[in-house]
Design a protein around this motif. Structure first.
Motif, PDB file in Angstrom:
ATOM      1  N   ASP A   1      -9.048 -17.056 -61.890  1.00  0.00           N
ATOM      2  CA  ASP A   1     -10.080 -17.144 -62.932  1.00  0.00           C
ATOM      3  C   ASP A   1     -11.385 -17.680 -62.349  1.00  0.00           C
ATOM      4  O   ASP A   1     -12.462 -17.151 -62.635  1.00  0.00           O
ATOM      5  CB  ASP A   1      -9.600 -18.042 -64.076  1.00  0.00           C
ATOM      6  CG  ASP A   1      -8.357 -17.505 -64.752  1.00  0.00           C
ATOM      7  OD1 ASP A   1      -8.390 -16.364 -65.233  1.00  0.00           O
ATOM      8  OD2 ASP A   1      -7.349 -18.228 -64.778  1.00  0.00           O
TER       9      ASP A   1
ATOM     10  N   GLY B   1      -8.376 -21.803 -71.295  1.00  0.00           N
ATOM     11  CA  GLY B   1      -9.430 -22.662 -70.767  1.00  0.00           C
ATOM     12  C   GLY B   1      -9.702 -23.827 -71.704  1.00  0.00           C
ATOM     13  O   GLY B   1      -9.523 -23.723 -72.925  1.00  0.00           O
TER      14      GLY B   1
ATOM     15  N   TRP C   1     -15.000 -15.751 -61.826  1.00  0.00           N
ATOM     16  CA  TRP C   1     -16.264 -16.260 -62.372  1.00  0.00           C
ATOM     17  C   TRP C   1     -17.353 -16.305 -61.311  1.00  0.00           C
ATOM     18  O   TRP C   1     -18.530 -16.083 -61.626  1.00  0.00           O
ATOM     19  CB  TRP C   1     -16.050 -17.650 -62.970  1.00  0.00           C
ATOM     20  CG  TRP C   1     -17.300 -18.167 -63.622  1.00  0.00           C
ATOM     21  CD1 TRP C   1     -17.741 -17.884 -64.887  1.00  0.00           C
ATOM     22  CD2 TRP C   1     -18.300 -18.993 -63.023  1.00  0.00           C
ATOM     23  NE1 TRP C   1     -18.943 -18.495 -65.122  1.00  0.00           N
ATOM     24  CE2 TRP C   1     -19.315 -19.186 -63.987  1.00  0.00           C
ATOM     25  CE3 TRP C   1     -18.439 -19.593 -61.769  1.00  0.00           C
ATOM     26  CZ2 TRP C   1     -20.450 -19.949 -63.744  1.00  0.00           C
ATOM     27  CZ3 TRP C   1     -19.568 -20.361 -61.508  1.00  0.00           C
ATOM     28  CH2 TRP C   1     -20.556 -20.536 -62.486  1.00  0.00           C
TER      29      TRP C   1
ATOM     30  N   MET D   1     -14.225 -16.729 -71.097  1.00  0.00           N
ATOM     31  CA  MET D   1     -13.391 -17.895 -70.829  1.00  0.00           C
ATOM     32  C   MET D   1     -11.956 -17.585 -71.260  1.00  0.00           C
ATOM     33  O   MET D   1     -11.725 -17.165 -72.396  1.00  0.00           O
ATOM     34  CB  MET D   1     -13.918 -19.099 -71.607  1.00  0.00           C
ATOM     35  CG  MET D   1     -13.124 -20.378 -71.436  1.00  0.00           C
ATOM     36  SD  MET D   1     -13.277 -21.167 -69.812  1.00  0.00           S
ATOM     37  CE  MET D   1     -14.998 -21.675 -69.825  1.00  0.00           C
TER      38      MET D   1
ATOM     39  N   VAL E   1     -10.487 -25.549 -61.176  1.00  0.00           N
ATOM     40  CA  VAL E   1      -9.083 -25.186 -61.324  1.00  0.00           C
ATOM     41  C   VAL E   1      -8.264 -26.270 -60.638  1.00  0.00           C
ATOM     42  O   VAL E   1      -8.611 -26.746 -59.556  1.00  0.00           O
ATOM     43  CB  VAL E   1      -8.799 -23.791 -60.726  1.00  0.00           C
ATOM     44  CG1 VAL E   1      -9.188 -23.708 -59.263  1.00  0.00           C
ATOM     45  CG2 VAL E   1      -7.337 -23.402 -60.921  1.00  0.00           C
TER      46      VAL E   1
ATOM     47  N   LEU F   1     -10.158 -24.050 -65.821  1.00  0.00           N
ATOM     48  CA  LEU F   1      -9.628 -22.700 -65.922  1.00  0.00           C
ATOM     49  C   LEU F   1      -8.143 -22.701 -65.569  1.00  0.00           C
ATOM     50  O   LEU F   1      -7.676 -23.558 -64.808  1.00  0.00           O
ATOM     51  CB  LEU F   1     -10.389 -21.758 -64.987  1.00  0.00           C
ATOM     52  CG  LEU F   1     -11.902 -21.651 -65.236  1.00  0.00           C
ATOM     53  CD1 LEU F   1     -12.549 -20.713 -64.221  1.00  0.00           C
ATOM     54  CD2 LEU F   1     -12.179 -21.182 -66.655  1.00  0.00           C
TER      55      LEU F   1
ATOM     56  N   TRP G   1     -14.456 -11.024 -64.284  1.00  0.00           N
ATOM     57  CA  TRP G   1     -14.638 -11.991 -65.362  1.00  0.00           C
ATOM     58  C   TRP G   1     -15.110 -11.290 -66.618  1.00  0.00           C
ATOM     59  O   TRP G   1     -15.997 -10.438 -66.584  1.00  0.00           O
ATOM     60  CB  TRP G   1     -15.661 -13.035 -64.942  1.00  0.00           C
ATOM     61  CG  TRP G   1     -15.985 -14.051 -65.997  1.00  0.00           C
ATOM     62  CD1 TRP G   1     -16.989 -13.993 -66.917  1.00  0.00           C
ATOM     63  CD2 TRP G   1     -15.292 -15.276 -66.239  1.00  0.00           C
ATOM     64  NE1 TRP G   1     -16.976 -15.117 -67.705  1.00  0.00           N
ATOM     65  CE2 TRP G   1     -15.947 -15.920 -67.317  1.00  0.00           C
ATOM     66  CE3 TRP G   1     -14.189 -15.907 -65.644  1.00  0.00           C
ATOM     67  CZ2 TRP G   1     -15.528 -17.165 -67.809  1.00  0.00           C
ATOM     68  CZ3 TRP G   1     -13.768 -17.140 -66.134  1.00  0.00           C
ATOM     69  CH2 TRP G   1     -14.439 -17.750 -67.209  1.00  0.00           C
TER      70      TRP G   1
ATOM     71  N   ILE H   1     -17.034 -26.252 -63.253  1.00  0.00           N
ATOM     72  CA  ILE H   1     -15.998 -25.267 -63.552  1.00  0.00           C
ATOM     73  C   ILE H   1     -14.947 -25.413 -62.457  1.00  0.00           C
ATOM     74  O   ILE H   1     -15.276 -25.312 -61.272  1.00  0.00           O
ATOM     75  CB  ILE H   1     -16.559 -23.842 -63.603  1.00  0.00           C
ATOM     76  CG1 ILE H   1     -17.691 -23.760 -64.629  1.00  0.00           C
ATOM     77  CG2 ILE H   1     -15.458 -22.845 -63.959  1.00  0.00           C
ATOM     78  CD1 ILE H   1     -18.354 -22.413 -64.701  1.00  0.00           C
TER      79      ILE H   1
END
Length: 297
Positions: A97, A180, A101, A176, A138, A92, A173, A136
């Motif tokens: 972000d 992403g 999520w 995506m 960052v 992400l 959220w 998932i």
């Protein structure tokens, strides 16, 4: 290694991944229940359905495919100790972000299998309905990644700042983000030395981090676009055909890197095939790698 080529759009907090000579394109999975898996990746991960045709669903962001689900209702479920996919890692653009999520997943009743601060990144883990692992995450800026004296990247499993991530979210959220992407793919392999010879010596990745039972392979200075571990799969042979799970990883590359990989595979006697301008090769455990030149690189 090839010299990193330029790219038109940055990914993540800086350009290290966007300018790398290898990036992950679409990941292809064989699934038994196409409708259920398509809904999961649409509703939980927020991927858009780009195309449904010929027994497959293509999902991604904008018009960029990130995931291809290939339907085979008769496929044998892959066993946990077989080689194949450990997880597909969706990167992400920012902490907010991931923070957005997390409550979305909680409201949907999604059970996380883990979460960690890896120093280079912050990540959470889950499985799809057929047991395919998902990360998932960052990234932290590359300038903040801790490095060992030999230049390798230091990665650890520290406590995740869940509250800080959620607090960084600017909005709920929805889907995506357009920026992403699949940042990396982590594999289960049978032998780390064999994996290093294939992915580093033949394809040209750098060993960025050695971890107990795992190897992290990057290109262009990124902490890893690929990884392999033997935590569950030590000694695993080549996978048999007709199983669920990972079928193919597309690697987007530049012409020079592709040409160099082609020459090394030929000199090593590794079987390859051509599909248009792409080079297709199987790793020692049967996973197809499709090396594709990316326009403009």
């Amino acid at each position: 290694m090839a010299t990193p080529a330029s790219s038109q759009t940055p990914v993540g907090p800086d350009r290290v991944l966007a300018e790398a000579p290898y990036r992950i394109g679409a990941v292809s999975l064989v699934v038994r229940d196409l409708a259920a898996l398509t809904r999961f990746y649409r509703d939980i991960l927020g991927l858009r359905i780009l195309l449904e045709a010929d027994g497959a669903a293509h999902l991604g962001t904008g018009d960029t495919p990130l995931l291809v689900l290939r339907h085979d209702p008769d496929a044998r479920p892959r066993q946990p100790r077989e080689a194949g996919l450990f997880h597909t890692a969706f990167l992400l653009p920012g902490r907010g972000d991931l923070g957005a999520w997390l409550p979305h997943a909680e409201k949907r009743g999604i059970a996380l299998t883990g979460g960690a601060d890896h120093l280079v990144s912050e990540a959470v883990y889950l499985d799809d309905p057929e047991g395919n692992g998902i990360e998932i995450y960052v990234d932290r800026p590359a300038s903040a990644w801790p490095r060992a004296p030999d230049g390798s990247v230091e990665m650890r499993n520290e406590r995740l700042d869940h509250a800080g991530l959620v607090g960084a979210a600017a909005r709920p959220w929805s889907e995506m983000p357009a920026a992403g992407c699949v940042g990396h793919v982590h594999l289960q392999v049978g032998d780390l030395d064999v994996a290093e010879r294939f992915y580093a010596h033949l394809l040209g990745f750098d060993v960025m981090c050695r971890y107990p039972g795992a190897l992290f392979l990057g290109a262009g200075g990124y902490h890893h676009q690929l990884a392999g571990n033997v935590w569950n799969s030590r000694g695993a042979p080549m996978r048999s055909d007709g199983t669920t799970g990972l079928a193919e990883v597309a690697l987007l590359t530049d012409e020079q890197t592709l040409a160099s990989a082609r020459v090394r595979c030929s000199e090593a006697g590794v079987a390859t095939s051509a599909d248009g301008d792409a080079l297709v090769v199987r790793d020692p455990w049967g996973t197809h790698l499709r090396l594709k030149p990316q326009p403009g690189r």
